[in-house]
Design a protein around this motif. Structure first.
Motif, PDB file in Angstrom:
ATOM      1  N   MET A   1      42.102  33.938  54.108  1.00 32.78           N
ATOM      2  CA  MET A   1      41.245  35.083  54.356  1.00 32.78           C
ATOM      3  C   MET A   1      40.808  35.646  53.012  1.00 32.78           C
ATOM      4  O   MET A   1      41.633  35.903  52.151  1.00 32.78           O
ATOM      5  N   GLY A   2      39.511  35.812  52.842  1.00 28.76           N
ATOM      6  CA  GLY A   2      38.989  36.433  51.635  1.00 28.76           C
ATOM      7  C   GLY A   2      38.391  37.778  51.972  1.00 28.76           C
ATOM      8  O   GLY A   2      38.065  38.068  53.121  1.00 28.76           O
ATOM      9  N   CYS A   3      38.254  38.624  50.960  1.00 29.48           N
ATOM     10  CA  CYS A   3      37.711  39.954  51.190  1.00 29.48           C
ATOM     11  C   CYS A   3      36.882  40.391  49.997  1.00 29.48           C
ATOM     12  O   CYS A   3      37.279  40.196  48.844  1.00 29.48           O
ATOM     13  N   GLY A   4      35.732  40.964  50.273  1.00 28.14           N
ATOM     14  CA  GLY A   4      34.899  41.600  49.266  1.00 28.14           C
ATOM     15  C   GLY A   4      34.570  43.000  49.750  1.00 28.14           C
ATOM     16  O   GLY A   4      34.513  43.254  50.954  1.00 28.14           O
ATOM     17  N   LEU A   5      34.358  43.943  48.819  1.00 32.94           N
ATOM     18  CA  LEU A   5      34.192  45.332  49.225  1.00 32.94           C
ATOM     19  C   LEU A   5      33.285  46.097  48.269  1.00 32.94           C
ATOM     20  O   LEU A   5      33.400  45.966  47.046  1.00 32.94           O
ATOM     21  N   PHE A   6      32.378  46.880  48.845  1.00 34.93           N
ATOM     22  CA  PHE A   6      31.607  47.888  48.125  1.00 34.93           C
ATOM     23  C   PHE A   6      31.985  49.238  48.718  1.00 34.93           C
ATOM     24  O   PHE A   6      31.987  49.397  49.939  1.00 34.93           O
ATOM     25  N   VAL A   7      32.323  50.206  47.885  1.00 37.89           N
ATOM     26  CA  VAL A   7      32.636  51.565  48.318  1.00 37.89           C
ATOM     27  C   VAL A   7      31.763  52.514  47.520  1.00 37.89           C
ATOM     28  O   VAL A   7      31.754  52.457  46.280  1.00 37.89           O
ATOM     29  N   ASP A   8      31.039  53.376  48.212  1.00 36.19           N
ATOM     30  CA  ASP A   8      30.138  54.335  47.570  1.00 36.19           C
ATOM     31  C   ASP A   8      29.210  53.655  46.566  1.00 36.19           C
ATOM     32  O   ASP A   8      28.971  54.162  45.468  1.00 36.19           O
ATOM     33  N   GLY A   9      28.711  52.481  46.935  1.00 36.63           N
ATOM     34  CA  GLY A   9      27.768  51.766  46.092  1.00 36.63           C
ATOM     35  C   GLY A   9      28.385  51.051  44.909  1.00 36.63           C
ATOM     36  O   GLY A   9      27.671  50.500  44.077  1.00 36.63           O
ATOM     37  N   ARG A  10      29.702  51.022  44.825  1.00 44.00           N
ATOM     38  CA  ARG A  10      30.384  50.353  43.713  1.00 44.00           C
ATOM     39  C   ARG A  10      31.215  49.188  44.220  1.00 44.00           C
ATOM     40  O   ARG A  10      31.968  49.310  45.186  1.00 44.00           O
ATOM     41  N   TYR A  11      31.082  48.084  43.529  1.00 38.86           N
ATOM     42  CA  TYR A  11      31.848  46.883  43.858  1.00 38.86           C
ATOM     43  C   TYR A  11      33.316  47.096  43.485  1.00 38.86           C
ATOM     44  O   TYR A  11      33.625  47.631  42.425  1.00 38.86           O
ATOM     45  N   VAL A  12      34.207  46.700  44.365  1.00 46.16           N
ATOM     46  CA  VAL A  12      35.654  46.794  44.111  1.00 46.16           C
ATOM     47  C   VAL A  12      36.134  45.395  43.741  1.00 46.16           C
ATOM     48  O   VAL A  12      36.225  44.516  44.604  1.00 46.16           O
ATOM     49  N   PRO A  13      36.424  45.154  42.448  1.00 51.43           N
ATOM     50  CA  PRO A  13      36.816  43.800  42.022  1.00 51.43           C
ATOM     51  C   PRO A  13      38.273  43.469  42.343  1.00 51.43           C
ATOM     52  O   PRO A  13      39.100  44.362  42.531  1.00 51.43           O
ATOM     53  N   ASN A  14      38.535  42.181  42.416  1.00 50.08           N
ATOM     54  CA  ASN A  14      39.897  41.655  42.518  1.00 50.08           C
ATOM     55  C   ASN A  14      40.689  42.202  43.692  1.00 50.08           C
ATOM     56  O   ASN A  14      41.877  42.453  43.587  1.00 50.08           O
ATOM     57  N   LEU A  15      40.044  42.364  44.804  1.00 54.40           N
ATOM     58  CA  LEU A  15      40.715  42.864  45.992  1.00 54.40           C
ATOM     59  C   LEU A  15      41.362  41.681  46.712  1.00 54.40           C
ATOM     60  O   LEU A  15      40.687  40.879  47.340  1.00 54.40           O
ATOM     61  N   GLU A  16      42.643  41.569  46.619  1.00 49.93           N
ATOM     62  CA  GLU A  16      43.375  40.428  47.196  1.00 49.93           C
ATOM     63  C   GLU A  16      44.115  40.855  48.460  1.00 49.93           C
ATOM     64  O   GLU A  16      45.331  40.772  48.555  1.00 49.93           O
ATOM     65  N   LEU A  17      43.361  41.310  49.456  1.00 52.01           N
ATOM     66  CA  LEU A  17      43.972  41.780  50.700  1.00 52.01           C
ATOM     67  C   LEU A  17      44.727  40.693  51.444  1.00 52.01           C
ATOM     68  O   LEU A  17      45.673  40.980  52.166  1.00 52.01           O
ATOM     69  N   ALA A  18      44.308  39.469  51.301  1.00 48.50           N
ATOM     70  CA  ALA A  18      44.934  38.379  52.054  1.00 48.50           C
ATOM     71  C   ALA A  18      46.436  38.297  51.816  1.00 48.50           C
ATOM     72  O   ALA A  18      47.181  37.860  52.684  1.00 48.50           O
ATOM     73  N   HIS A  19      46.877  38.757  50.656  1.00 47.34           N
ATOM     74  CA  HIS A  19      48.292  38.655  50.306  1.00 47.34           C
ATOM     75  C   HIS A  19      49.086  39.907  50.661  1.00 47.34           C
ATOM     76  O   HIS A  19      50.278  39.983  50.412  1.00 47.34           O
ATOM     77  N   HIS A  20      48.419  40.877  51.273  1.00 46.15           N
ATOM     78  CA  HIS A  20      49.077  42.122  51.661  1.00 46.15           C
ATOM     79  C   HIS A  20      49.758  41.936  53.014  1.00 46.15           C
ATOM     80  O   HIS A  20      49.174  41.375  53.938  1.00 46.15           O
ATOM     81  N   PRO A  21      50.991  42.417  53.162  1.00 46.67           N
ATOM     82  CA  PRO A  21      51.648  42.312  54.473  1.00 46.67           C
ATOM     83  C   PRO A  21      50.918  43.161  55.513  1.00 46.67           C
ATOM     84  O   PRO A  21      50.465  44.259  55.215  1.00 46.67           O
ATOM     85  N   PHE A  22      50.801  42.644  56.713  1.00 47.17           N
ATOM     86  CA  PHE A  22      50.156  43.352  57.813  1.00 47.17           C
ATOM     87  C   PHE A  22      51.220  44.061  58.628  1.00 47.17           C
ATOM     88  O   PHE A  22      52.071  43.415  59.247  1.00 47.17           O
ATOM     89  N   ARG A  23      51.185  45.375  58.609  1.00 49.69           N
ATOM     90  CA  ARG A  23      52.142  46.198  59.347  1.00 49.69           C
ATOM     91  C   ARG A  23      53.586  45.773  59.075  1.00 49.69           C
ATOM     92  O   ARG A  23      54.408  45.662  59.978  1.00 49.69           O
ATOM     93  N   GLY A  24      53.880  45.492  57.791  1.00 46.37           N
ATOM     94  CA  GLY A  24      55.235  45.156  57.374  1.00 46.37           C
ATOM     95  C   GLY A  24      55.696  43.769  57.749  1.00 46.37           C
ATOM     96  O   GLY A  24      56.860  43.434  57.602  1.00 46.37           O
ATOM     97  N   LYS A  25      54.801  42.941  58.241  1.00 44.13           N
ATOM     98  CA  LYS A  25      55.162  41.595  58.681  1.00 44.13           C
ATOM     99  C   LYS A  25      54.487  40.570  57.783  1.00 44.13           C
ATOM    100  O   LYS A  25      54.262  40.837  56.620  1.00 44.13           O
TER     101      LYS A  25
END
Length: 181
Positions: free
Chosen positions: A47-71
């Motif tokens: 799973m890959g993720c890219g994000l813009f918040v308030d018109g600004r690119y958020v670099p290096n967002l590695e959400l795929a490696h984040h635990p989902f609800r502690g699992k």
């Protein structure tokens, strides 16, 4: 990137991963054009993720490696191996859970689902109205609704037809159409 820029006559060029490139493209020219906040999830091998918040690119967002609800991680839940293990219906529920968790965190206005494993759902979503035409309880679909919502309504409609023994003609029509998918 500099060499590519030179080859393109000085056009700006950068190198990044697929999700980030997709996010840039959708933000500037596609689904996110004109909005300040958008996210891209690519669903494929992982799973890959890219994000813009308030018109600004958020670099290096590695959400795929984040635990989902502690699992397990997001990638463990919606990567290609998970899809093959649990099947499309359970996998889609997992994708929906992740989207529901991310929406209030990043407050994106647009979510773009891409990648190889998203394609079948995108194709189905673009033809859901035609797919259910003629059924007595045709799904009410709106092209402006979130894809997850459209799919949820569609699945509910299909399950209603398949679970109701009095709707034999609708069931036969539905199963014929499903063979086309």
């Amino acid at each position: 990137a500099d060499e590519m820029s030179k080859r393109l006559g000085g056009a700006p060029c950068f190198v990044d991963n697929d999700a980030n490139c997709a996010c840039y493209g959708e933000y500037w020219l596609g689904a996110g054009h004109g909005t300040q906040s958008m996210a891209v999830l690519t669903l494929g091998t992982g799973m890959g993720c890219g994000l813009f918040v308030d018109g600004r690119y958020v670099p290096n967002l590695e959400l795929a490696h984040h635990p989902f609800r502690g699992k397990p991680t997001y990638e463990d839940l919606v990567g290609d191996a998970a899809l093959r293990k649990v099947g499309r219906r359970a996998w889609l529920a997992r994708v929906r859970g992740i989207v529901d968790q991310l929406r209030p965190i990043f407050n994106f206005r647009v979510l773009y689902l891409g990648g190889g494993n998203a394609r079948p759902w995108l194709n189905i979503a673009s033809t859901l109205f035609d797919f259910t035409r003629g059924l007595k309880n045709q799904s009410l679909l709106d092209s402006t609704a979130h894809l997850g919502d459209q799919i949820e309504v569609f699945i509910a409609d299909v399950n209603d037809v398949l679970d109701d023994p009095t709707r034999g003609a609708d069931r036969a029509a539905l199963l014929t159409r499903m063979q086309l998918l």
